[in-house]
Design an enzyme around this catalytic site. Structure first.
Site, PDB file in Angstrom:
ATOM      1  N   GLU A 292     -83.777  20.367 -82.019  1.00  0.00           N
ATOM      2  CA  GLU A 292     -83.284  20.239 -83.387  1.00  0.00           C
ATOM      3  C   GLU A 292     -84.358  20.651 -84.382  1.00  0.00           C
ATOM      4  OE1 GLU A 292     -80.308  16.482 -82.518  1.00  0.00           O
ATOM      5  OE2 GLU A 292     -81.692  16.374 -84.176  1.00  0.00           O
TER       6      GLU A 292
ATOM      7  N   CYS B  92     -86.378  11.517 -90.583  1.00  0.00           N
ATOM      8  CA  CYS B  92     -87.464  11.263 -89.630  1.00  0.00           C
ATOM      9  C   CYS B  92     -87.041  10.359 -88.494  1.00  0.00           C
ATOM     10  CB  CYS B  92     -88.620  10.552 -90.322  1.00  0.00           C
ATOM     11  SG  CYS B  92     -89.643  11.656 -91.215  1.00  0.00           S
TER      12      CYS B  92
END
Ligand code: SAH
Length: 349
Positions: A95, A336
């Site tokens: 990703e 995150c």
């Protein structure tokens, strides 16, 4: 991935020259090939109109173009952040994230498929480790996102899945290539490497004397808390990580960023803030607070907004340079620690 062949995007001009010399070709062709790959983002020798056909055929036997297809793309409705799922060689999925800021466009890229580090709050660790990415595969994430979005990338953070310093040589090669004047030429001051704190490698990185930014994922003000949430803290003590970061700041004259994800009841007390302030005294540093992001499998709760501000106030009162991170892409699990190893293909759901 063909291990007997060279990954074209991981080669610098001199290395291409050497390969050409070995087959009796003129070295100037190396500059042409490098430009095709890193300025025009060519994905095969076929596109290289100034390379003779015979040479293309010969090179195809020695060199390969790493594969990377967009498997899925998610666009955040909140802030235009785009999360990409790329399918790479060996059918691994990685990703990457494209973010827009006032100062330009930043991408967050992965350095490994999966991760070995096992931080307890992070989704990347859940599926375990698959493999290191090559320097070319790190570059290709940048090129693919630039091509797909039609927007120029100005900043790069190595904060996707994986631990960059656990894939040290490829990360170094990536930094050299991406900042090369003949390539996309992204200034080293616009590149940030984030590490969970592999102290030995921080010293090695400092020796390279790059102008890149170093971010250290600290997440605790002492060993007792750090060891509960980050297995790497059992290998390198809090003190060792801090000493390595200080050395990095000293050698490179660059300010080190410490990332601190605030988890309710774990590391967000006033006592923690005071202890952290004490540890930050006297060196070129900056603390970036992140309210921990939700990861479905983990039951950590993020600290309240009030608590985060209060924590920041204590640090600031003690003279610590502190910011609170904006969470881009939170509605598409692109924030995150939310990047994970794989995704379920439609037939597996
Ligand atoms: N392995 C590197 C880079 C990848 S993680 C590192 O540890 O720094 C990028 C950042 O996201 C790190 O600071 C990491 O600790 C943080 N992170 C991981 N999971 C998170 C979560 N659930 N919420 C907020 N930040 C998280």
């Amino acid at each position: 991935m063909d291990i007997d062949k060279y990954d074209v995007l991981s080669l610098n001009i001199d290395e291409i020259k050497n390969i050409l010399c070995d087959i009796g070709e003129k070295p100037y062709r190396a500059n042409q090939i490098f430009k095709w790959c890193h300025n025009s983002f060519a994905e095969s020798f076929n596109e290289m109109s100034n390379i003779p056909k015979g040479l293309k055929n010969q090179l195809n036997n020695i060199i390969y173009f790493p594969k990377m297809n967009i498997a899925e793309r998610f666009l955040s409705k909140k802030d235009n952040t785009i999360k990409y799922l790329f399918e790479i060689e060996n059918n691994n999925i990685i990703e990457s994230v494209f973010m827009r800021y006032e100062y330009g466009n930043a991408v967050c890229i992965s350095t490994q498929a999966g991760c070995k580090m096992g931080c307890s709050f992070c989704a990347s660790a859940i599926g375990g480790f698959e493999r290191n990415l090559t320097a070319g595969e790190m570059l290709l994430q940048v090129y693919k996102m630039q091509k797909d979005s039609g927007l120029r990338v100005s900043n790069i953070v190595l904060m996707g899945s994986g631990e960059p310093l656990d894939n040290f040589d490829n990360t170094i090669k990536f930094i050299e290539l991406v900042s090369s004047k003949d390539g996309v030429n992204i200034g080293q001051r616009h590149i940030t490497v984030s590490t969970c704190g592999i102290a030995d490698k921080i010293y090695e990185l400092a020796k390279k004397k790059f102008q890149i930014n170093l971010a250290v994922s600290l997440h605790a003000p002492n060993d007792a808390i750090r060891r509960k949430i980050m297995p790497i803290a059992l290998k390198y003590s809090f003190r060792e990580v801090l000493e390595a970061a200080k050395e990095y700041a000293y050698i490179t004259k660059r300010r080190v960023t410490f990332e601190y994800a605030l988890i309710s009841g774990i590391n967000d007390s006033d006592e923690c803030a005071r202890e952290l302030s004490f540890e930050m005294k006297g060196f070129l540093s900056h603390v970036n607070l992140i309210p921990v992001n939700n990861v479905a499998e983990k039951n950590y709760v993020k600290s309240s907004e009030k608590k985060v501000k209060h924590f920041a106030d204590i640090l600031r009162k003690n003279g610590v340079n502190t910011t609170i991170r904006r969470r881009l892409g939170s509605d598409i699990n692109a924030a995150c620690g939310q990047l994970r190893r794989g995704y379920k293909k439609p037939d597996e759901v």
